[in-house]
Design a protein around this motif. Structure first.
Motif, mmCIF file in Angstrom:
data_model
loop_
_atom_site.group_PDB
_atom_site.id
_atom_site.type_symbol
_atom_site.label_atom_id
_atom_site.label_comp_id
_atom_site.label_asym_id
_atom_site.label_seq_id
_atom_site.Cartn_x
_atom_site.Cartn_y
_atom_site.Cartn_z
ATOM 1 N N THR A 147 1.665 8.417 6.213
ATOM 2 C CA THR A 147 1.799 7.929 4.836
ATOM 3 C C THR A 147 1.003 8.777 3.850
ATOM 4 O OG1 THR A 147 -0.017 6.333 5.125
ATOM 5 C CG2 THR A 147 2.222 5.571 5.607
ATOM 6 N N ALA A 148 0.547 9.940 4.290
ATOM 7 C CA ALA A 148 -0.221 10.831 3.423
ATOM 8 C C ALA A 148 0.556 12.109 3.148
ATOM 9 C CB ALA A 148 -1.564 11.152 4.065
ATOM 10 N N THR A 149 1.851 11.988 2.911
ATOM 11 C CA THR A 149 2.717 13.121 2.618
ATOM 12 C C THR A 149 3.299 12.962 1.210
ATOM 13 O OG1 THR A 149 4.636 11.998 3.560
ATOM 14 C CG2 THR A 149 3.322 13.351 5.050
ATOM 15 N N PRO A 150 3.891 14.016 0.649
ATOM 16 C CA PRO A 150 4.430 13.919 -0.712
ATOM 17 C C PRO A 150 5.410 12.773 -0.912
ATOM 18 C CG PRO A 150 4.313 16.211 -0.042
ATOM 19 C CD PRO A 150 3.940 15.402 1.167
ATOM 20 N N GLY A 151 6.164 12.421 0.128
ATOM 21 C CA GLY A 151 7.125 11.333 -0.007
ATOM 22 C C GLY A 151 6.485 10.004 -0.335
ATOM 23 N N PHE A 152 5.202 9.865 -0.016
ATOM 24 C CA PHE A 152 4.493 8.611 -0.277
ATOM 25 C C PHE A 152 3.603 8.705 -1.514
ATOM 26 C CE2 PHE A 152 5.736 8.198 4.101
ATOM 27 C CZ PHE A 152 5.972 6.844 4.257
ATOM 28 N N GLU A 153 3.798 9.744 -2.319
ATOM 29 C CA GLU A 153 2.975 9.924 -3.515
ATOM 30 C C GLU A 153 3.687 9.501 -4.791
ATOM 31 O OE1 GLU A 153 1.742 13.981 -3.403
ATOM 32 O OE2 GLU A 153 0.422 13.696 -1.663
ATOM 33 N N ALA A 154 4.829 8.848 -4.657
ATOM 34 C CA ALA A 154 5.552 8.374 -5.836
ATOM 35 C C ALA A 154 4.735 7.297 -6.550
ATOM 36 C CB ALA A 154 6.910 7.805 -5.415
ATOM 37 N N PRO A 155 4.919 7.168 -7.858
ATOM 38 C CA PRO A 155 4.175 6.148 -8.601
ATOM 39 C C PRO A 155 4.403 4.752 -8.018
ATOM 40 C CG PRO A 155 5.271 7.645 -10.102
ATOM 41 C CD PRO A 155 5.775 7.978 -8.725
ATOM 42 N N GLY A 156 3.327 4.006 -7.899
ATOM 43 C CA GLY A 156 3.437 2.632 -7.436
ATOM 44 C C GLY A 156 3.285 2.450 -5.950
ATOM 45 N N LEU A 157 3.364 3.534 -5.165
ATOM 46 C CA LEU A 157 3.202 3.401 -3.720
ATOM 47 C C LEU A 157 1.722 3.381 -3.349
ATOM 48 C CD1 LEU A 157 6.008 5.655 -2.225
ATOM 49 C CD2 LEU A 157 6.078 3.268 -2.930
ATOM 50 N N HIS A 158 1.438 2.818 -2.188
ATOM 51 C CA HIS A 158 0.065 2.633 -1.762
ATOM 52 C C HIS A 158 -0.131 3.191 -0.358
ATOM 53 C CE1 HIS A 158 0.943 -0.422 -4.796
ATOM 54 N NE2 HIS A 158 -0.332 -0.381 -5.106
ATOM 55 N N PRO A 159 -0.535 4.470 -0.242
ATOM 56 C CA PRO A 159 -0.833 5.004 1.092
ATOM 57 C C PRO A 159 -1.811 4.088 1.812
ATOM 58 C CG PRO A 159 -0.866 6.756 -0.531
ATOM 59 C CD PRO A 159 -0.741 5.467 -1.299
ATOM 60 N N LEU A 160 -1.600 3.904 3.088
ATOM 61 C CA LEU A 160 -2.353 2.894 3.819
ATOM 62 C C LEU A 160 -3.820 3.274 4.000
ATOM 63 C CD1 LEU A 160 0.215 1.924 6.593
ATOM 64 C CD2 LEU A 160 -0.253 0.758 4.446
ATOM 65 N N THR A 161 -4.691 2.321 3.712
ATOM 66 C CA THR A 161 -6.098 2.485 4.030
ATOM 67 C C THR A 161 -6.283 2.320 5.533
ATOM 68 O OG1 THR A 161 -6.591 0.133 3.813
ATOM 69 C CG2 THR A 161 -6.718 1.466 1.804
ATOM 70 N N ARG A 162 -7.473 2.637 6.012
ATOM 71 C CA ARG A 162 -7.760 2.470 7.433
ATOM 72 C C ARG A 162 -7.605 1.012 7.852
ATOM 73 N NH1 ARG A 162 -10.044 4.750 11.741
ATOM 74 N NH2 ARG A 162 -11.206 3.362 13.141
ATOM 75 N N GLN A 163 -8.079 0.094 6.996
ATOM 76 C CA GLN A 163 -7.966 -1.325 7.352
ATOM 77 C C GLN A 163 -6.510 -1.777 7.433
ATOM 78 O OE1 GLN A 163 -10.349 -1.270 4.253
ATOM 79 N NE2 GLN A 163 -12.163 -2.257 5.093
ATOM 80 N N MET A 164 -5.695 -1.302 6.491
ATOM 81 C CA MET A 164 -4.279 -1.664 6.515
ATOM 82 C C MET A 164 -3.593 -1.077 7.741
ATOM 83 S SD MET A 164 -3.718 -1.030 2.457
ATOM 84 C CE MET A 164 -1.959 -1.236 2.373
ATOM 85 N N ALA A 165 -3.929 0.174 8.058
ATOM 86 C CA ALA A 165 -3.345 0.810 9.248
ATOM 87 C C ALA A 165 -3.765 0.076 10.510
ATOM 88 C CB ALA A 165 -3.771 2.278 9.311
ATOM 89 N N THR A 166 -4.996 -0.413 10.546
ATOM 90 C CA THR A 166 -5.480 -1.166 11.704
ATOM 91 C C THR A 166 -4.706 -2.469 11.862
ATOM 92 O OG1 THR A 166 -7.696 -0.226 11.431
ATOM 93 C CG2 THR A 166 -7.511 -2.222 12.763
ATOM 94 N N ILE A 167 -4.426 -3.135 10.744
ATOM 95 C CA ILE A 167 -3.647 -4.374 10.792
ATOM 96 C C ILE A 167 -2.244 -4.102 11.328
ATOM 97 C CG2 ILE A 167 -2.514 -6.115 9.340
ATOM 98 C CD1 ILE A 167 -5.057 -6.024 7.580
ATOM 99 N N LEU A 168 -1.622 -3.036 10.859
ATOM 100 C CA LEU A 168 -0.278 -2.700 11.345
ATOM 101 C C LEU A 168 -0.308 -2.392 12.840
ATOM 102 C CD1 LEU A 168 1.452 -0.478 8.634
ATOM 103 C CD2 LEU A 168 2.015 -2.807 9.305
#
Length: 209
Positions: A147-168
């Motif tokens: 989730t740290a690629t240009p495709g996820f850099e559009a306005p309004g998107l939220h690259p996952l934090t470590r805590q969010m990635a851990t939950i997933l």
């Protein structure tokens, strides 16, 4: 931003070895499918591998050592399959689905081993806990990297934090285990897994004021 490559291995045990080592790892997987890890013995592994106890102990210290090596290898392979499946140039929603379909597909290849990894490894002591920790770190890093690629850099998107990635990671892992235990097709969870990831990454809904 370019995507980081996965680690070469989750643990040293995952490194390919001799033909006998390969046969023993495959034989362990076969025995677990037939009898479960708890019921499997070194004799079962040796019989399936068509080799000797002496050869077994030249490669592994114990049944547990062989089992941990097998699981470490499988996790490394799963992570690589996910990386390989995702097209970083595709729309972000497509990338999410590609990653999850690859994860579920890898889990489907050998569901008995998938379940053994989730249910048996926590009870196997410090060495197993280290492999479990390393695997968790690798999957969390994978999710954040994807989730740290240009495709996820559009306005309004939220690259996952470590805590969010851990939950997933934890949620998907448990959902996969529950589905296997119920004797159901793991692919049935793909849509809900995709929807969950999209909800975390995608634009937040804000009610009109």
């Amino acid at each position: 931003m370019t995507r980081a490559e996965p680690a070469a291995s989750i643990a040293a045990e995952a490194t390919p070895g001799s033909d006998f080592r390969r046969r023993l790892l495959d034989a362990m997987a076969e025995a677990v499918r037939e009898r479960s890890y708890r019921e499997t013995t070194v004799a079962d592994v040796v019989r399936n591998a068509r080799t000797s106890r002496r050869t077994f102990y030249e490669h592994f210290d114990s049944k547990q050592d062989c089992f941990i090596a097998l699981l470490a290898e499988r996790n490394s392979e799963t992570i690589q399959q996910i990386y390989d499946a995702v097209d970083a140039g595709a729309p972000w929603r497509t990338q999410v689905r590609q990653a999850i379909e690859a994860w579920i597909g890898a889990s489907q290849q050998d569901p008995t081993i998938t379940l053994a990894w989730i249910r048996d490894i926590p009870a196997l002591g410090e060495a197993a806990r280290q492999v479990q920790h390393d695997a968790g770190e690798a999957f969390i890093n994978l999710i954040q990297s994807l989730t740290a690629t240009p495709g996820f850099e559009a306005p309004g998107l939220h690259p996952l934090t470590r805590q969010m990635a851990t939950i997933l990671y934890g949620g998907y892992r448990e959902l996969i285990a529950f589905t296997v235990e119920q004797g159901r097709d793991i692919s049935e969870i793909i849509d809900v897994a995709v929807d969950t990831a999209i909800a975390l990454v995608g634009p937040r809904y804000e009610p009109p004021r």
